[in-house]
Design a protein around this motif. Sequence first.
Motif, short mmCIF file in Angstrom:
data_model
loop_
_atom_site.label_atom_id
_atom_site.label_comp_id
_atom_site.label_asym_id
_atom_site.label_seq_id
_atom_site.Cartn_x
_atom_site.Cartn_y
_atom_site.Cartn_z
N PRO A 131 9.01 20.38 -27.41
CA PRO A 131 9.63 21.19 -28.22
C PRO A 131 10.70 21.61 -27.10
O PRO A 131 10.38 21.90 -26.14
CB PRO A 131 9.00 22.51 -29.11
CG PRO A 131 8.08 22.42 -28.32
CD PRO A 131 7.55 21.14 -27.31
N MET A 132 12.35 21.87 -27.30
CA MET A 132 13.14 22.69 -26.63
C MET A 132 13.27 24.20 -26.37
O MET A 132 13.63 23.74 -28.18
CB MET A 132 14.51 21.52 -26.63
CG MET A 132 13.98 20.12 -26.32
SD MET A 132 13.33 19.61 -24.23
CE MET A 132 14.89 20.22 -23.38
N SER A 133 13.39 24.88 -25.95
CA SER A 133 13.85 25.91 -25.95
C SER A 133 14.99 26.33 -26.52
O SER A 133 14.99 26.97 -27.49
CB SER A 133 13.03 26.74 -25.24
OG SER A 133 14.19 26.56 -24.21
N GLU A 134 16.03 25.76 -26.47
CA GLU A 134 17.09 25.96 -27.16
C GLU A 134 17.62 25.77 -28.36
O GLU A 134 17.98 26.31 -29.42
CB GLU A 134 18.38 24.94 -26.54
CG GLU A 134 18.36 23.29 -26.22
CD GLU A 134 18.04 22.50 -24.84
OE1 GLU A 134 17.16 23.80 -24.64
OE2 GLU A 134 18.50 21.44 -24.89
N ASP A 135 16.03 24.29 -29.08
CA ASP A 135 16.53 24.11 -30.56
C ASP A 135 15.53 25.81 -31.71
O ASP A 135 15.95 25.67 -32.60
CB ASP A 135 15.17 23.23 -31.01
CG ASP A 135 15.68 21.69 -30.14
OD1 ASP A 135 17.24 21.78 -29.70
OD2 ASP A 135 15.25 21.13 -30.12
N TYR A 136 15.07 26.69 -30.44
CA TYR A 136 15.06 27.48 -31.41
C TYR A 136 14.98 28.87 -31.14
O TYR A 136 14.80 30.17 -31.07
CB TYR A 136 12.87 27.86 -30.79
CG TYR A 136 12.65 26.60 -31.69
CD1 TYR A 136 11.79 26.85 -32.28
CD2 TYR A 136 12.54 25.17 -30.65
CE1 TYR A 136 11.26 25.70 -33.08
CE2 TYR A 136 11.92 24.70 -31.25
CZ TYR A 136 10.83 24.34 -32.67
OH TYR A 136 10.22 23.22 -32.87
N ARG A 137 16.05 28.82 -29.88
CA ARG A 137 16.43 29.93 -29.06
C ARG A 137 17.96 30.78 -29.88
O ARG A 137 18.95 29.61 -30.34
CB ARG A 137 17.04 29.74 -27.72
CG ARG A 137 17.40 31.16 -26.79
CD ARG A 137 17.68 30.80 -25.62
NE ARG A 137 17.76 32.34 -24.41
CZ ARG A 137 18.81 32.64 -24.73
NH1 ARG A 137 20.02 32.55 -25.63
NH2 ARG A 137 18.86 33.31 -23.87
N HIS A 138 17.85 31.31 -30.84
CA HIS A 138 19.20 32.64 -31.01
C HIS A 138 19.82 33.56 -30.20
O HIS A 138 18.57 33.85 -29.06
CB HIS A 138 19.32 33.10 -32.48
CG HIS A 138 18.74 32.13 -33.55
ND1 HIS A 138 19.29 30.84 -33.89
CD2 HIS A 138 17.06 31.46 -32.87
CE1 HIS A 138 18.85 30.47 -34.72
NE2 HIS A 138 17.32 30.52 -34.63
N GLU A 139 20.73 34.13 -30.22
CA GLU A 139 21.40 35.44 -29.73
C GLU A 139 21.74 35.96 -30.68
O GLU A 139 22.44 35.71 -32.16
CB GLU A 139 22.19 35.09 -29.09
CG GLU A 139 21.76 34.58 -27.33
CD GLU A 139 22.32 34.69 -26.45
OE1 GLU A 139 23.89 34.64 -26.87
OE2 GLU A 139 22.37 33.80 -25.08
N ILE A 140 21.65 37.96 -30.74
CA ILE A 140 22.29 38.64 -31.77
C ILE A 140 22.80 39.47 -30.54
O ILE A 140 22.70 39.66 -29.68
CB ILE A 140 21.36 39.23 -32.90
CG1 ILE A 140 20.01 40.01 -31.55
CG2 ILE A 140 20.30 38.63 -33.39
CD1 ILE A 140 19.17 41.24 -32.48
N ASN A 141 23.76 40.18 -30.56
CA ASN A 141 24.78 41.52 -30.46
C ASN A 141 24.54 42.39 -31.21
O ASN A 141 23.98 42.89 -32.26
CB ASN A 141 26.04 41.40 -30.24
CG ASN A 141 26.45 39.65 -30.03
OD1 ASN A 141 26.45 39.49 -28.93
ND2 ASN A 141 26.81 39.06 -30.65
#
Lengths: 587, 505
Positions: free
Chosen positions: B45-55
């Motif tokens: 799996p690719m990490s970017e598929d699970y990565r989000h960001e909050i501010n």
Amino acid sequence: MRHRLLACIAIVAAAVSSARAQQVQPEIFTLDNGMKFLLYPRTEQPNIIAAGWVAKVGSANERPGITGISHFFEHMMFKGTNTIGTSDPARDAQFRSEQDRLRRELLTLQLSEQYQRYKDGEITDPWDPAQDTEQMRAIRAQLDQSIQAEREVTVKNEFDRVYTSEGASGMNAFTNNDMTFYFINVPSNKLELWAWMESDRLYDSVFREFYAERDVVHEERRMRTESTPTGIFQEQFESMFWMSHPYNWPVIGWPSDLNSYTMEDAQNYFDTYYRPNNIVGVIVGDFDPAQAKSLINTYFGRLERGPEPPKVVTLEHKQQAEMRMNAECDCQPQVEVRYHTVPFGHADEAALTVMSELLNGRTGRLYKNLVEGKEIASSAFAQNNNMKYAGYFAFSAETKGDAAPIDLERAWYEELKKLQNELVSDRELQKVKNQSAADVYRSLQNNFFIMLQLGYYEAQGGWEYINNMPRAIQAVTADDVQRVANAYFSETNRAVATFNRKAGSTEDPDFAAMKAALPAEMAAMAPMIKQQIESQLASASLDELMQAQAETQAQMAQMPAEMKPVMEFALKKIAQRIAELKAAENN
Amino acid sequence: MNRIQTCTITAALVMAAASSTLLAKAGIPPRPEQIKFAELAFEPPMSEDYRHEINVDGATVPVYMAPSHEFPLVSISFSFKGGAYLEPADKVGLASMTGQMMRRGGTESVSPTDMDELFDFYAANAGTFVGSTQAGASLNSLTSNLDQTFALFMDMVRNPGFDQKKIDLYKSEAIEGMKQRNDDANAIASREWDAIMWGRDHFEARVTTETTLNNITRDDLIAFHDKLFNPNNLIISVTGDFEPSEMSARLEKALSGWASGQRMPDPPAPTHELEPGVYHVEKDVPQGKVTFGHRGLKRDDPDAIPVAIMNDILGGGGFTSRIMNRVRSDEGLAYGAGSFFASKVWYPGEFGVTYASKSATVPYALRVAMEEINKMRTEPVTEEELMTAKNQAIETFPRTFESKDGMLSVFVGDEWTNRDPSYWTTYRDKVRAVSQDDVLRVARQYLDPANVAILIVGKWEDIYKGNTEIAADPSKVTTMADFFDGHAEELPLRDPLTQKPLPKN
């Protein structure tokens, strides 16, 4: 604050308790030869299968003279077959029979001459090779030679290598009093490999490296039992606790027996207990049950059903008087109080489990009252253990500060009295039930762990326990807890082990504290100071001590800072001595 | 032979599906290698598929999310950079104590008892820790009461109360723990080994004493918490029963107003040089506990993969490895024996061999293990050994990502340590490329048996004289005089509370 908190707890209580225990429904598949399989497909963990089988045989099925053979067997099962582990099965068999013959000769001498010399006081250990006779040395040299020669046709640890190179992982096994369990994880496309390997070692097992492997087991015993702070004492306590039941010998076996069993003993054992009708297979994970059943048929169908294995006959005899053991070890002072209770599946098991959970955890009674309230324990636990044939409930705790094991023991009896005399509150009971319900979910999140639970429960008496026990816990009432607390916890039904720190094994902590706090130039005088204080205290009466305590406290304020550690040390010792004398007065 | 016949007859008589059983039986291949397996396609799996960001008020917080609805449970994990390497030398124990006391000491508005009662009653598991290089807080809660448990969790992470009574209790418990330091030979071995490897002043080997513990005040805990636990130093991961958009909103709301601070620096490398030689600590146990080795390599070293394969063959691969085979299976000298290459992200890690053997056979087992190391450096491994080790690495690779919790913790760890994202996509190809020559080359480069430190905890007098009295084969006689010309340095047992050397009995 508290008011708001409790209000919101009350609202949520209903929500938690309605969370029902997850139902686990494996497909049951039984071959004609009696071998039962529990099949539980699960897709949440893709690409992997946890698989295992459990033989319903453990140390409880042994007898004096062959104790430890179940566990030894577990080691043997990894040594291969006529296909796996050897380049020349015929020669390998010759070596085995040669070694068996030599070993029998040696054994005969050991049990006759060496045992006699031991009984006569001529030697200290009939099993120590350094005390061998000349004749024995000669046989041992031949045996060594044969073992060396066998290596030429042995393919070392091939069983492991086949699995490893195909990406299987976590291959292992364990033996306990009631079962022997073999398990592994395989990639989801390789269930057939598991069926091949496991049915092969059940179908065609040979006892390779039978004699070299005993040395490994001796080392295992040294590591687990003899080199740990309390291992040898735990072994003795178990042996004392179980009066008549075969639980009274260690799973790893007594050292004399470990040296004695022959291949014939092993073969008999295998033929009696390693039959498909005494074995259960468990498969959990990413697989197709139809395909699995076809593989099972093919591979495990070839095993031959055996006669029903003999039952364990001896029941634990009812204990008639309290039992006690006092040990000295390199360990934190501690205590265990243990009671005979009920076996796996008994109607009182759930109530006893709830009772132990009321006592455990950060908000449990033992932590609150012994660790926090009285501050006499550094840790304290209750354990309800229901094995196949019998069970026990144990309280155990380690001391803190100046407390002694006896203080912990007394505090436990107080806690017990409360459980016997007072009903637990609804809220406390609900807390335990909520945790049990949530923990059921937590325990079902991993293929390997589900496989272990199903196999374990099945070997103990029935896999359905995985669903039934959570339900039974939800049904336990405060009355049930009070009833079991009164039914099983009498003085004559308990065994107590106290462990005290062996003298001189480490320094007195108060002394160490004083030394650490003293300026460097004074630290060297610390032992002298200690000796003086202790000799004065030993001869003082209670009144004199009380007076000394008051005077020392009064002088504290005027003492120079560097003398403070000495005064503090003296005060601690005075307080200890006063407590000792008072305790003596009360008795 | 007889078994097959009986079984066949039984099956034929009883089973309706007898013919298929017989056919299948004929289909058992003679050897497991002949089984045909279906292809198992797997791409990491690719990490970017699970990565989000909050501010959060100017700070950007990465959030990894992997929902699954098998059970009504949600698991939230906060990971912070930093650990024991940030504590002052006179307050060793501060980091770990901060981690424990966040959970145990209540919050500014909720008493410790209320906090325990709430988490327990809601059947939630909540925890906080500060380790040597990482810190964290985690919550595992039933979905049905996540609102309540998460609110309390956030209060604990942001506003810990560090109740003084609980601090005192923690300290007195820690003292009890210290008193047991010399009870178990393994604990002694592990402490002394760290000191030999890293030096007593490096954070990997520093030990809390009664003095450093008592130096720690409530204000120290508050300051240490405020430094580490801030949104600029945070990565979040969430698994279980939730919707990602709802979870992002929940997290943003819960983190708002949290003062952002600094991201923590990297851990310092040790300055200590390992001194080769034999070291021993006296302890009355029937087995000698042995560890020997030297410095290893960094995690991102280009040779890390060939070294891992080499170590797998030498002693890292359990029963398929050479040291285990000789020390345990051939000679019965130990229950377990093996080697490890523990790589470190920030500086070279360690190589070591460990085993426990009865006193008399400690030197002989040492000799056997050394022979295997030397053999590794002088002869190529067999093609079969290499294939076993490589296949194992390739075939078990999917397990790294098998559980959602495990997968996200890989991603979080990689982000903290700036691992090249192509590491996982190229991993199996790199393993496939390792040759017999590579293994020989890295064995020569990274194994240095002449310059190992050897630590032995046990009864030295018995260990030193070795198997002179019991060896049936004279060629196996080995004593400690056979290593480093018989020179050995005795390391004193240390006072459990002060760590000052204890006088000899």
